[in-house]
Write a protein that holds these residues in place. Structure first.
Motif, mmCIF file in Angstrom:
data_model
loop_
_atom_site.group_PDB
_atom_site.id
_atom_site.type_symbol
_atom_site.label_atom_id
_atom_site.label_comp_id
_atom_site.label_asym_id
_atom_site.label_seq_id
_atom_site.Cartn_x
_atom_site.Cartn_y
_atom_site.Cartn_z
ATOM 1 N N ASN A 28 31.993 3.362 -5.454
ATOM 2 C CA ASN A 28 32.813 4.307 -4.710
ATOM 3 C C ASN A 28 32.504 5.728 -5.162
ATOM 4 O OD1 ASN A 28 34.759 5.222 -2.916
ATOM 5 N ND2 ASN A 28 36.392 5.071 -4.436
ATOM 6 N N GLY A 29 31.252 6.126 -5.055
ATOM 7 C CA GLY A 29 30.838 7.434 -5.498
ATOM 8 C C GLY A 29 30.658 8.401 -4.352
ATOM 9 N N GLU A 30 30.092 9.551 -4.674
ATOM 10 C CA GLU A 30 29.813 10.549 -3.648
ATOM 11 C C GLU A 30 28.697 10.076 -2.721
ATOM 12 O OE1 GLU A 30 31.205 13.450 -3.016
ATOM 13 O OE2 GLU A 30 32.649 13.501 -4.658
ATOM 14 N N PHE A 31 27.882 9.176 -3.202
ATOM 15 C CA PHE A 31 26.784 8.646 -2.375
ATOM 16 C C PHE A 31 26.493 7.219 -2.817
ATOM 17 C CE2 PHE A 31 25.063 11.440 -5.725
ATOM 18 C CZ PHE A 31 24.390 10.521 -6.504
ATOM 19 N N ASP A 32 25.705 6.536 -2.044
ATOM 20 C CA ASP A 32 25.380 5.127 -2.313
ATOM 21 C C ASP A 32 24.306 5.062 -3.396
ATOM 22 O OD1 ASP A 32 24.657 2.454 -2.286
ATOM 23 O OD2 ASP A 32 24.897 2.253 -0.126
ATOM 24 N N ASN A 33 24.673 4.609 -4.586
ATOM 25 C CA ASN A 33 23.752 4.610 -5.727
ATOM 26 C C ASN A 33 23.283 3.212 -6.118
ATOM 27 O OD1 ASN A 33 25.901 3.446 -7.350
ATOM 28 N ND2 ASN A 33 26.795 5.498 -7.401
ATOM 29 N N VAL A 34 23.418 2.234 -5.212
ATOM 30 C CA VAL A 34 23.113 0.851 -5.576
ATOM 31 C C VAL A 34 21.650 0.678 -5.992
ATOM 32 C CG1 VAL A 34 22.660 0.178 -3.170
ATOM 33 C CG2 VAL A 34 23.301 -1.566 -4.865
ATOM 34 N N TYR A 35 20.721 1.384 -5.328
ATOM 35 C CA TYR A 35 19.312 1.246 -5.715
ATOM 36 C C TYR A 35 19.058 1.892 -7.073
ATOM 37 C CZ TYR A 35 18.455 -0.034 -0.790
ATOM 38 O OH TYR A 35 18.477 -0.632 0.453
ATOM 39 N N ILE A 36 19.761 2.985 -7.360
ATOM 40 C CA ILE A 36 19.629 3.624 -8.673
ATOM 41 C C ILE A 36 20.100 2.675 -9.767
ATOM 42 C CG2 ILE A 36 20.446 5.510 -10.135
ATOM 43 C CD1 ILE A 36 20.713 7.206 -7.599
ATOM 44 N N GLU A 37 21.225 2.038 -9.529
ATOM 45 C CA GLU A 37 21.742 1.078 -10.504
ATOM 46 C C GLU A 37 20.736 -0.045 -10.730
ATOM 47 O OE1 GLU A 37 25.695 -1.759 -11.164
ATOM 48 O OE2 GLU A 37 25.555 -0.441 -9.422
ATOM 49 N N ASN A 38 20.155 -0.562 -9.652
ATOM 50 C CA ASN A 38 19.148 -1.616 -9.775
ATOM 51 C C ASN A 38 17.930 -1.125 -10.551
ATOM 52 O OD1 ASN A 38 20.791 -3.280 -8.267
ATOM 53 N ND2 ASN A 38 19.704 -2.918 -6.338
ATOM 54 N N PHE A 39 17.520 0.108 -10.279
ATOM 55 C CA PHE A 39 16.363 0.694 -10.962
ATOM 56 C C PHE A 39 16.617 0.768 -12.465
ATOM 57 C CE2 PHE A 39 14.044 4.207 -12.811
ATOM 58 C CZ PHE A 39 12.775 4.103 -12.276
ATOM 59 N N TYR A 84 17.205 7.337 -0.252
ATOM 60 C CA TYR A 84 17.092 8.781 -0.505
ATOM 61 C C TYR A 84 17.474 9.099 -1.952
ATOM 62 C CZ TYR A 84 17.939 13.813 -0.281
ATOM 63 O OH TYR A 84 17.914 15.169 -0.529
ATOM 64 N N TYR A 85 18.597 8.566 -2.405
ATOM 65 C CA TYR A 85 19.057 8.901 -3.751
ATOM 66 C C TYR A 85 18.228 8.211 -4.823
ATOM 67 C CZ TYR A 85 22.758 11.495 -1.583
ATOM 68 O OH TYR A 85 23.439 12.433 -0.842
ATOM 69 N N LEU A 86 17.662 7.061 -4.520
ATOM 70 C CA LEU A 86 16.696 6.462 -5.444
ATOM 71 C C LEU A 86 15.472 7.368 -5.565
ATOM 72 C CD1 LEU A 86 15.530 4.106 -7.152
ATOM 73 C CD2 LEU A 86 14.574 3.205 -5.017
ATOM 74 N N THR A 87 14.981 7.871 -4.431
ATOM 75 C CA THR A 87 13.825 8.770 -4.441
ATOM 76 C C THR A 87 14.124 10.014 -5.263
ATOM 77 O OG1 THR A 87 13.216 7.999 -2.222
ATOM 78 C CG2 THR A 87 12.183 10.025 -2.991
ATOM 79 N N LEU A 88 15.322 10.567 -5.093
ATOM 80 C CA LEU A 88 15.723 11.743 -5.861
ATOM 81 C C LEU A 88 15.808 11.416 -7.350
ATOM 82 C CD1 LEU A 88 16.778 14.595 -6.203
ATOM 83 C CD2 LEU A 88 19.021 13.816 -5.415
ATOM 84 N N PHE A 89 16.374 10.261 -7.688
ATOM 85 C CA PHE A 89 16.489 9.856 -9.086
ATOM 86 C C PHE A 89 15.111 9.711 -9.722
ATOM 87 C CE2 PHE A 89 16.915 6.740 -12.495
ATOM 88 C CZ PHE A 89 18.037 7.197 -13.175
ATOM 89 N N VAL A 90 14.196 9.048 -9.038
ATOM 90 C CA VAL A 90 12.855 8.822 -9.579
ATOM 91 C C VAL A 90 12.073 10.138 -9.624
ATOM 92 C CG1 VAL A 90 10.679 7.579 -9.258
ATOM 93 C CG2 VAL A 90 12.852 6.422 -8.837
#
Length: 265
Positions: free
Chosen positions: A13-24, A98-104
């Motif tokens: 329940n964040g500002e954006f969907d971070n599920v791929y970041i968590e998986n990464f 998108y947010y995974l790309t930004l994180f990486v």
């Protein structure tokens, strides 16, 4: 944010969907997480919270906005193609991508061109020093601001660098220290180039997608629209991608180019 009114953390329940970041993070960032029952959830939460605050406050950005990213027809075409050929129960979605790309993007930048000084492992330094003491012409110079002392006496050198005595005297803390490296957070590393950054960005995403060759077309386009690589040849064929992946493998195997994500996330 993803911190509730009661102070608890809700990663869903964040500002954006971070599920791929968590998986990464669980998949690729090398902290000691043990088994599935002993994963270091507080550390994962800390990384995601830190990243989310940085994004919301505008401290981390991609050259392309989420709005433009989500409307990019070439990207949508490549995502759709990826979804067709990849696992039937795993369909990529644009927002978490998108947010995974930004994180990486941020991570690859921080561990390469924006990285800090990480010296050679202390164990390697000790091993090299011990090898030198075996040479017949070995001499040791000890220097300080007040002066220096040269030692050429063979017996004294053998006493100082007695391998058996050193080994016997090492504590567990000494062994941990020897396996680590000197780190200077105030000093920039000069070991990485922007090509290295591109290689790490591509390599991290390739690893995330299970080293699946079907992901190369998608990763190449993410690399291009993120301006990690501005040469459009990367989106025409896989030749440039393959070169970057070879460079990534070389970096991972190079003791003098140490990637340490935990310093930067």
């Amino acid at each position: 944010m993803i911190i509730g009114e009661d102070g608890t953390v809700d990663l869903e329940n964040g500002e954006f969907d971070n599920v791929y970041i968590e998986n990464f993070i669980y998949k690729l960032i090398p902290f000691n997480r043990g088994t599935a029952e002993t994963w270091d959830f507080p550390q994962v939460e800390s990384i995601i919270i830190h990243f989310e605050y940085a994004v919301v406050e505008g401290r981390i950005k991609l050259p392309i906005s989420y709005e433009d990213f989500s409307k990019d027809q070439e990207l949508i075409k490549r995502v759709d193609k990826f979804n067709l050929v990849y696992k039937k129960d795993y369909k990529l979605r644009l927002e978490p991508l998108y947010y995974l790309t930004l994180f990486v993007y941020n991570l690859a930048t921080n561990v390469t061109v924006d990285s800090v000084y990480i010296g050679e492992k202390r164990l390697n330094q000790l091993a090299e020093a011990l090898e030198l003491t075996e040479e017949s012409d070995c001499e040791i110079t000890i220097k300080s601001g007040k002066g220096k002392k040269k030692i050429i006496d063979r017996e004294l050198i053998n006493l100082i660098f007695n391998i058996d005595k050193i080994r016997e005297s090492l504590t567990d803390e000494d062994r941990r220290m020897l396996r680590s490296s000197d780190v200077d957070l105030k000093r920039k590393s000069d070991k990485f180039s922007f090509t290295d950054r591109a290689a790490v960005f591509v390599g991290y995403l390739f690893d995330y997608f299970d080293k699946d060759n079907q992901s190369k077309e998608l990763i190449s386009y993410l690399t291009y629209i993120s301006e990690i690589v501005t040469n459009d040849s990367i989106i025409v064929s896989n030749d440039y991608m393959n070169i970057l992946l070879r460079n990534y493998k070389s970096i991972r195997e190079n003791d003098k180019k140490q990637l340490n994500p935990l310093l930067y996330v």
